[in-house]
Design a protein around this motif. Structure first.
Motif, PDB file in Angstrom:
ATOM      1  N   HIS A   1      73.799 113.046 -19.490  1.00 39.82           N
ATOM      2  CA  HIS A   1      73.075 111.771 -19.479  1.00 39.82           C
ATOM      3  C   HIS A   1      72.805 111.294 -18.062  1.00 39.82           C
ATOM      4  O   HIS A   1      73.373 111.798 -17.098  1.00 39.82           O
TER       5      HIS A   1
ATOM      6  N   HIS B   1      68.882 111.587 -24.496  1.00 40.35           N
ATOM      7  CA  HIS B   1      67.988 110.467 -24.167  1.00 40.35           C
ATOM      8  C   HIS B   1      66.885 111.021 -23.269  1.00 40.35           C
ATOM      9  O   HIS B   1      67.120 111.278 -22.088  1.00 40.35           O
TER      10      HIS B   1
ATOM     11  N   GLU C   1      66.065 110.334 -19.416  1.00 41.40           N
ATOM     12  CA  GLU C   1      67.093 110.596 -18.413  1.00 41.40           C
ATOM     13  C   GLU C   1      66.862 112.018 -17.898  1.00 41.40           C
ATOM     14  O   GLU C   1      67.491 112.979 -18.344  1.00 41.40           O
TER      15      GLU C   1
HETATM   16 ZN   LIG Z   1      71.944 108.444 -21.968  1.00 43.62          ZN
END
Ligand SMILES: [Zn+2]
Length: 375
Positions: free
Chosen positions: A213, A82, A85
């Motif tokens: 993450h 992601h 992040e």
């Molecule tokens: Zn994430």
């Protein structure tokens, strides 16, 4: 010339100038961040080497390989699953620029969702980039989108159906890399990237996979390791090792009914031991105030301090925020502890790396001290 014609020309000229400025700013995000090849990197390949269909696509991404003495043991670290992040891809970059392999092999994919780095999420007001000072100048990194750029995968369906389980989620989740595993060779771009990563894990017989993450401070699974059942022993040893260094971290079992995520599907579909880690990032949270580079780097936000006082958060939150050094430090230290825990259980086939930045050193010296100069 009529007065309204002059007004129209001025408005049109203004619109052209505004689009040119915004357009060049959007296009600048398509240029990938500079990552410096550290002395421990033995080879850089592209993910398409394991799944040629990705070649030339916006989903293809670099795989940094740090190969020590071959004993059949290896670890894969995924950063940037992601791209909003930042501690996730920065921690991966720190490994690439610092770790020195001795025994076993480390694979690092710092931009697992490369397409997600080419845009950021609309209506979030997030900065496009953030800058870290180093003794050798400034390093600039992208603050991307949670999901694949819609320019690369369009349109979203109304409902996203996870291929192998039939699980249904909202349509935009079709571009979420961490809902697409184990992926499909003939699927969407996002599913193809998942498939490529799975091929790498299978072909290289990757022993341990760690997916990095961050999450909003109000999200329940935070400052946590999430582990597939078969990685639970490794994860619990790691949690103990971190607690002994005063790093508080919780251990969560991978939910059986939440599909498409690394900590579930990589364990079910490959022989790797999958773990996922989360740190607290205010700049992606819903309760945050002003969203700028400072928030990304310091995590200081008065609204989160207030939410903590009201008992609404799952992590401690005070005026000191959660600086990027702490969040990257948690990821890098946890990776070092995963390695220690593996070695404790398997002394005959260890993973050994030198020059791993320590948690306290990262906090006191800052990230910049561990980033190499841009050549
Ligand atoms: Zn994430």
């Amino acid at each position: 010339m009529q007065k309204h014609t002059i007004t129209a020309i001025i408005c049109l000229a203004g619109a052209i100038v505004a689009s040119a400025i915004a357009g060049s700013s959007f296009l600048a995000m398509r240029k990938p961040d500079k990552i410096i090849r550290g002395p421990g990197v033995t080879e850089i390949k592209m993910l398409s080497e394991w799944f040629p269909d990705l070649k030339g696509s916006p989903g293809d991404t670099e795989v940094y390989i740090m190969e020590g003495a071959d004993n059949g043991v290896s670890m894969l670290v995924l950063g940037g699953t992601h791209p909003n992040e930042p501690a996730s891809h920065l921690a991966a970059i720190l490994l690439i620029e610092n770790f020195l392999p001795r025994t076993g092999t480390l694979y690092v994919i710092p931009r697992a969702n490369a397409s997600g780095f080419t845009a950021n999420d609309p209506q979030e007001g997030a900065p496009q980039h953030f800058t870290i000072e180093t003794p050798n100048g400034l390093r600039v990194f992208s603050y991307g989108s949670r999901a694949t750029n819609p320019i690369h995968q369009w349109p979203d369906p109304n409902i996203y159906i996870h291929a192998s389980s039939g699980q249904t989620l909202s349509g935009s989740e079709t571009r979420n890399l961490n809902r697409g595993y184990p992926g499909r060779a003939d699927g969407t771009l996002t599913e193809k990237v998942c498939y490529g990563i799975v091929q790498l894990i299978k072909e290289q017989k990757v022993t341990i996979t760690v997916d990095l993450h961050e999450a909003s401070p109000e999200y329940p699974v935070i400052n946590a390791i999430v582990a597939h059942p078969k990685a639970m022993q490794l994860a619990s040893d790691t949690v103990l090792g971190l607690e002994m260094q005063d790093i508080k971290i919780s251990l969560e079992p991978s939910p059986v009914n939440l599909r498409g995520l690394t900590h579930r599907e990589l364990g079910d579909f490959t022989d790797t031991l999958p773990l996922l880690m989360e740190t607290a990032n205010a700049s992606q949270g819903r309760l945050r105030g002003r969203t700028d580079e400072a928030l990304v780097l310091t995590g200081k936000d008065k609204w989160y301090v207030r939410a903590a006082k009201l008992g609404r958060l799952y992590v401690p939150y005070d005026e000191n925020g959660h600086p990027i050094e702490e969040r990257v430090g948690r990821h890098v230290t946890a990776i070092a502890e995963i390695i220690n825990s593996w070695n404790w259980e398997h002394p005959e086939t260890p993973l050994e790396f030198d020059n791993i930045p320590g948690y306290e050193d990262l906090l006191s010296k800052g990230l910049g001290a561990y980033l190499l100069p841009v050549q």
